[in-house]
Scaffold this active site. Structure first.
Site, short mmCIF file in Angstrom:
data_model
loop_
_atom_site.label_atom_id
_atom_site.label_comp_id
_atom_site.label_asym_id
_atom_site.label_seq_id
_atom_site.Cartn_x
_atom_site.Cartn_y
_atom_site.Cartn_z
N ALA A 79 -138.31 -5.49 -34.37
CA ALA A 79 -139.35 -5.20 -35.37
C ALA A 79 -139.26 -3.79 -35.96
CB ALA A 79 -140.73 -5.41 -34.76
N GLY B 15 -136.47 -2.38 -37.04
CA GLY B 15 -135.25 -2.25 -37.82
C GLY B 15 -135.49 -2.33 -39.32
N GLY B 16 -134.36 -2.31 -40.04
CA GLY B 16 -134.42 -2.35 -41.51
C GLY B 16 -135.10 -3.60 -42.02
N ASP C 197 -139.21 -4.13 -29.91
CA ASP C 197 -137.90 -3.55 -30.19
C ASP C 197 -137.50 -2.72 -28.98
OD1 ASP C 197 -135.61 -2.08 -31.49
OD2 ASP C 197 -136.44 -2.93 -33.32
N ARG D 89 -119.31 -10.83 -41.28
CA ARG D 89 -120.44 -11.06 -40.36
C ARG D 89 -119.92 -11.35 -38.96
NH1 ARG D 89 -121.73 -13.20 -45.23
NH2 ARG D 89 -123.77 -12.78 -46.16
N SER E 143 -130.42 -12.87 -36.92
CA SER E 143 -129.29 -12.02 -36.50
C SER E 143 -127.96 -12.69 -36.81
CB SER E 143 -129.37 -11.75 -34.99
OG SER E 143 -130.69 -11.47 -34.60
N ASP F 75 -130.01 -16.95 -48.94
CA ASP F 75 -129.04 -17.58 -49.85
C ASP F 75 -129.74 -18.36 -50.95
OD1 ASP F 75 -126.89 -16.62 -48.21
OD2 ASP F 75 -127.33 -18.24 -46.81
N HIS G 68 -124.12 -19.62 -43.17
CA HIS G 68 -124.51 -18.33 -43.76
C HIS G 68 -123.39 -17.30 -43.60
CE1 HIS G 68 -126.91 -15.06 -45.20
NE2 HIS G 68 -126.69 -14.37 -44.10
#
Ligand SMILES: NC(=O)c1ccc[n+]([C@@H]2O[C@H](COP(=O)([O-])OP(=O)(O)OC[C@H]3O[C@@H](n4cnc5c(N)ncnc54)[C@H](O)[C@@H]3O)[C@@H](O)[C@H]2O)c1
Ligand SMILES: O=C(O)C[C@H](O)C(=O)O
Length: 356
Positions: free
Chosen positions: A52, A54-55, A77, A130, A161, A193, A220
């Site tokens: 939570a 993070g970016g 986090d 990824r 993630s 997407d 993805h």
């Protein structure tokens, strides 16, 4: 004064009232937190965000705090969650916010949750795929999913993630191992997407993006992201050049952002928007709303692969129905074969990570 009669009885530290495990915030203003009349038990769902701080996590937390379907919001986090929690908890919206810091508080963060959203893990830098994130993120997802099996095995899980094509199979294997796997409740988030596809198609066709609906199937990552432009609503007809341009831009939308951010991470704001759109659909389904349909990467029999992204209908227990791909044109049939080849390897990599 009448209104403050028996004030001492009502006075309690807000942190204790809301959660005895609330992280202590060293060096905060020192103001005593008193006079707690916070309403508990408001109707709504309990949602945890893992990663939570993070970016993605921070704007996602803010947007979920604004969601009227959420009554309790847990922010977990391994760093900085006390600050994010303090900040977001001052928003005058209904959800009660609680923060959890570090592995020792993971289980408290998860107990009783209806929906767990996971944006924990490292993002890409320019030049990376990824799949290059697998070695770090696989272990993070495994640990978090082990917590879910113990504390909220019936929660809906929205996995963000990367690499999603492998982390969803990892989560499935962790749940299987623990005997808690329900494929209807595990969803890889491919909503970004769809969000991108709607935006780019709207740009090309001169439409309002809010009126455009592009199904994006497959997975993805790169060629596994397969927009079905023949099924766009409202019906659109594209030239071969437009089809090539749109397919390539949708497949490379993540890389476009990674390169623009030049080493400072990948999509966070559009992802938080997409994650909230998807989480909101899951909560509407849990509430029993009819016809809640979104694309997601799920356990599937739509193709011969064990996981595949396609349109799903969300209901009170997660996925109620997985829709077939519908009629594809030749361009899409070729794209589907390419997508399946790469997807099969990514899925197997995730499964082997747990089974080995
Ligand atoms: N599915 C999608 O469409 C999509 C879109 C964008 C990004 N992503 C992915 O989302 C992930 C997060 O991206 P970001 O930009 O927010 O990264 P970030 O580095 O800004 O934030 C990640 C957060 O995860 C936390 N974290 C790390 N290990 C953890 C653990 N064991 N438990 C809990 N939290 C932990 C970090 O402390 C950090 O706060 C990346 O893997 C990225 O590739 C997916
Ligand atoms: O591209 C990335 O690495 C992040 C995410 O998967 C995206 O599509 O933006």
């Amino acid at each position: 004064m009448q209104a403050n009669g028996n004030a001492n009885q009502r006075i309690a530290r807000i942190s204790d009232h809301l959660n005895p495990n609330y992280p202590k915030m060293e060096g905060s203003s020192g103001l005593q937190q008193v006079s707690c009349r916070a309403k508990g038990g408001a109707p709504g769902f309990k949602v945890a965000i893992l990663g939570a701080a993070g970016g993605i996590g921070q704007p996602l937390a803010m947007l979920m705090k604004m969601n009227p379907l959420v009554s309790v919001l847990h922010l977990y986090d391994v760093v900085n969650s006390p600050g994010v929690t303090a900040d977001i908890s001052h928003m005058d919206t209904g959800a009660v916010v609680r923060g959890f810091l570090g592995q020792s508080q993971l289980e408290d963060a998860l107990i009783g949750m209806d929906l767990v959203i996971i944006p924990a893990g490292v993002p890409r830098k320019p030049g990376m795929t990824r799949d290059d994130l697998f070695n770090i993120n696989a272990g993070i997802v495994k640990t978090l999913c082990e917590g879910i099996t113990k504390c909220c095995p019936n929660a809906i899980v929205n996995l963000i993630s990367n690499p999603v094509n492998s982390t969803v199979p990892i989560a499935a294997e962790v749940f299987k191992k623990a005997g808690t796997y329900d494929p209807k409740r595990l969803l890889g988030v491919t909503m970004l997407d769809v969000v991108r596809a709607n935006t780019f198609v709207a740009e090309v066709m001169g439409l309002d993006p809010r009126e455009v609906d592009v199904p994006v199937v497959g997975g993805h990552a790169g060629v596994t992201i397969l927009p079905l432009l023949s099924q766009v609503k409202p019906p659109c007809s594209f030239t071969p050049e437009e089809t090539d341009y749109l397919t390539s831009r949708i497949q490379n939308g993540g890389t476009e952002v990674v390169e623009a951010k030049a080493g400072a991470g990948s999509a966070t704001l559009s992802m938080a928007y997409a994650a909230v759109k998807f989480a909101d659909a899951c909560l509407q389904g849990l509430r029993g709303d009819a016809s809640v349909i979104q694309c997601a990467f799920v356990a599937s029999q739509v193709t011969e692969l064990p996981f595949f992204a396609s349109k799903v209908r969300l209901g009170r227990t997660g996925i109620d129905e997985i829709y077939p791909l519908g009629p594809l044109n030749e361009y899409e049939r070729v794209g589907l074969e390419k997508a399946k080849k790469e997807l099969a390897e990514s899925i197997q990599k995730g499964v082997s990570f747990i089974k080995k």
